[in-house]
Design an enzyme around this catalytic site. Structure first.
Site, PDB file in Angstrom:
ATOM      1  N   GLY A   1       4.302  -1.520   3.701  1.00 46.37           N
ATOM      2  CA  GLY A   1       5.387  -2.463   3.975  1.00 46.37           C
ATOM      3  C   GLY A   1       5.857  -2.422   5.425  1.00 46.37           C
ATOM      4  N   HIS A   2       6.743  -3.334   5.776  1.00 45.76           N
ATOM      5  CA  HIS A   2       7.209  -3.428   7.156  1.00 45.76           C
ATOM      6  C   HIS A   2       8.009  -2.197   7.582  1.00 45.76           C
ATOM      7  CE1 HIS A   2      10.668  -6.191   5.502  1.00 45.76           C
ATOM      8  NE2 HIS A   2      10.699  -5.010   4.979  1.00 45.76           N
TER       9      HIS A   2
END
Lengths: 353, 353, 353
Positions: free
Chosen positions: A256-257
């Protein structure tokens, strides 16, 4: 040469034959063999059960000892503890790191295909991109404006390199990779279908539905990183997503970011790491494990397969289960529950209520 | 401007600078600042720890309060409860929805790239396709016969748009997307590598092996839907697969044939929904959760990470675990088992039987 | 014809109309209908709730009996037990295998698109490749040196076929597939984005980081295999990775190096099988299950959804849970724990310690 040898000519380059003493030296092994055996020529590598007299094999797992007893391989790489089990007439290449020795010898017989510098005529390269003349650009590749591609790097067919992307030297970018908003070091390998740098999963709830939050960070990938097929790494939203040098990610992994991996982390297939979580160096995440966002995993921690990690993990800890707990505790819980379920009064109540 | 500011010029467009009072108004925030501060010009956005005097940052998570104390940002978006914590000399943009305000201001500084109408010369567009002149078609795109592509839509490089597919206005179709047997509304985003409309997993057992069952439905995607990178949505077999307007799916999500999602559902990375299951509006499915086929999930239900859902879930319910159960019950079970495993008699028996 | 019938003309070919008696014979069904009904003409297939008088539907799940009662379909395929429930005026096509009959009739109305032999002008075919003149090669396809493609095989757009790859007759290779180091039998289907034959996850730890171990095997795929969208199958390292004839893999499945599947195995979406594990014939692995490496699963065993399998499974066994255990034991454990957690003394202690 055995028909079942590895490295079929259809698919792999083949070098050799090589002298056994030369191979032992290359791999840092002690050669235990009858006099003169070091002069014998070897033509390739093969698994224990298929290897012939001119082939070299290896053992690194105790469970295959019975196969070793029956092998017809000309030589076997193994640890000191197993050297005595190597059959008569078969040379032993003894080392404390048999898997490393195998890797070196196998690569000596089957070198990776050389990079062929040049741009395929079907590729579409923006005028503002800088492609090193020593790079190889395959068919149907697109390279955007401002992208930089280093020497000795190979971009396989159908890859999409977005504007501004920086790729170092001697990287291998696989078929159908899409790469945007990213900076890669040297010797990075992206396997086919990896998706790097797309928008992360960020939105805010408003009265009229979800509003996308701009994802304004990048993906920064260190030297010697490998990313598996069809894995996905979102770019950062409020900082960068970072994959530390030497890390290895398997297939179908989700990052994920804003996630940060330290050096030499391992993330096995189908595992997922949620936004803003940080892994220190040498962390291992086993297959199908999931890590919640905004937590920190200490150096050398090991996350077991299918674990669901909901909070920080200390350096060196081993956890498993969902929610994750120390290995010992998890397996004690499993045993205690099994015992309780087998008690007479438990079964008397019947399996359901 | 800080070197660590977001929205690097290499990758993002940049607008501005803008007056602080203008930004506050745009985002619906109350400006709390010394007199005249509203006239100051701001050049960009940055995270709290990196922002400089001409940059704006935001806080929406209590755990970052210590970082707020030390920030050198010129202004910070925050909730009313934290406005008092903003350091002297830093303006506060106060709102009950700081994340929404952040999204609006960040997008104001870094507008999404404009669509550039036209068809790349390398694209292969069937004569029978209708491509709006205001659409942008990238390199190596294929568009099949009878497909329709709306105004303001961008099809990125290497996408494959099958025969008859309908794409509305202002959609973004990512690199390497494959799309068939599908109808998309307006403002739909498909991230790179999404697979939409292929045959579902349907076959019948016969004496001579498995027989494929024709998959004769479509995929229908509502307005404002987003689908993550490398996610897969099979077309219907006996009805359509439907993704309701406003829904957001993350990366590596699997949606089986005939599944129906209501409006504004959220499905997080690596979750999977089996065939013919229905989600009502505003359902959340967390990461790596799995739903069996032919069940119904009520509106606003929340399915926890890694949950295994084997039966219907009521509207508004929170479930987790495999098999899934109410949150409270799951964590009570975890606690009870832990206690039992720690009892002296449990450990006396030893961890295994 | 109902507007909600299956097989929309936009996306599917349509044959017919056909006589009911002909359809019954084709599908091996007994026709139970008023005299003369066998002569009636049918124009298509549709789900029970949408079918009209010239459409044929089917029932194979007891839960849809209420829908059967209200159907306006002209004919319904069903098992003998439900034949009495078919409404008056609706013909019954009775068979012990209604799903198979449905598949045959649906495919008769909507035949798969015919292969159109020829090579798209945008494709890049190496001179040393052998492409059968009866094969269809789509836009932007690359075929490497020494590859062989059989008659009646369709390679969809953007597929990458590596050097030396062998593809049999009548295969369907989907959009954006990448295929290397592989041999495929006949009638193999690879759905879009499948990744076949890339390097497995193999490396050895050295003092200077991880060293890649050459992956010198192939992927061997038997006749009639199907592989789902975005699934990944790594080539063997020390032997081949083998997918037995007739096996069906769903989307986003991971198959590690050296894995061997027997004939007619089923692997459902998002499941993963680690390196060197072997499945005998007719094994089923349900969604999101994970199998550790180096184990053996006996014929006809069934692995439940989300199971975590850490050791061998006997032929015919049913296991579920993480770690996996027999179905009965798993559900007994669930019930016992639930009962314990509900006891007064348990709740008296409170949910946590």
């Amino acid at each position: 040469m055995s028909g079942q040898g590895l490295g079929a000519a259809r698919f792999f380059r083949r070098a050799g034959p090589f002298r056994l003493s030369e191979l032992a030296e290359l791999a840092g092994c002690e050669l235990r063999a009858p006099q003169g055996a070091g002069e014998r020529m070897f033509s390739g590598v093969a698994p224990l059960q298929a290897a012939g007299a001119q082939e070299l094999s290896f053992l690194d797992n105790r469970r295959y000892l019975p196969v070793l007893d029956a092998t017809r391989a000309g030589a076997v790489i193994c640890a000191p503890a197993f050297a005595g089990r190597v059959p008569q007439g078969c040379a032993a290449l003894v080392t404390r790191a048999p898997y490393v020795a195998w890797a070196r010898i196998a690569a000596h017989f089957h070198p990776a295909p050389a990079v062929r510098p040049g741009v395929h005529p079907s590729a579409v390269i923006d005028e503002g991109a800088q492609v090193d003349p020593q790079a190889e650009i395959g068919a149907f590749v697109q390279v955007g404006a401002g992208a930089v591609i280093g020497a000795g790097t190979r971009i396989a067919s159908h890859a999409a390199i977005g504007p501004g992307v920086v790729i170092g030297a001697c990287c291998r970018i696989g078929q159908h990779v899409s790469l945007s908003h990213a900076r890669l070091g040297d010797r990075v390998t992206l396997h086919p279908g990896a998706r790097i740098g797309q928008e992360g999963f960020g939105f805010a709830l408003t009265e009229s539905g979800f509003l996308t939050v701009p994802q304004l960070g990048q993906v920064v990938i260190g030297d010697d990183v490998e990313i598996g097929a069809n894995s996905t790494i979102d770019r950062g939203s409020a900082t960068d997503t970072v994959i530390g040098a030497g890390s290895r990610l398997d297939n179908l992994v989700q990052i994920g970011h804003n996630v940060r991996l330290g050096r030499c982390c391992i993330v096995v297939a189908q595992a997922g790491i949620s936004g803003s979580t940080e892994l220190e160096d040498f962390v291992t995440v086993a297959a199908q494990a999931g890590l919640i966002g905004h937590i920190r995993i200490g150096a050398k921690a090991r996350i077991g397969a299918q674990a669901g990690v909901m909070s920080d993990v200390a350096s060196g800890a081993d956890v498993i289960g969902s929610p994750a707990m120390p290995f010992r505790e998890f397996f004690r819980n499993v045993a205690v529950l099994r015992r309780l379920a087998r008690r007479p009064e438990a079964s008397a109540d019947g399996p359901a209520d």
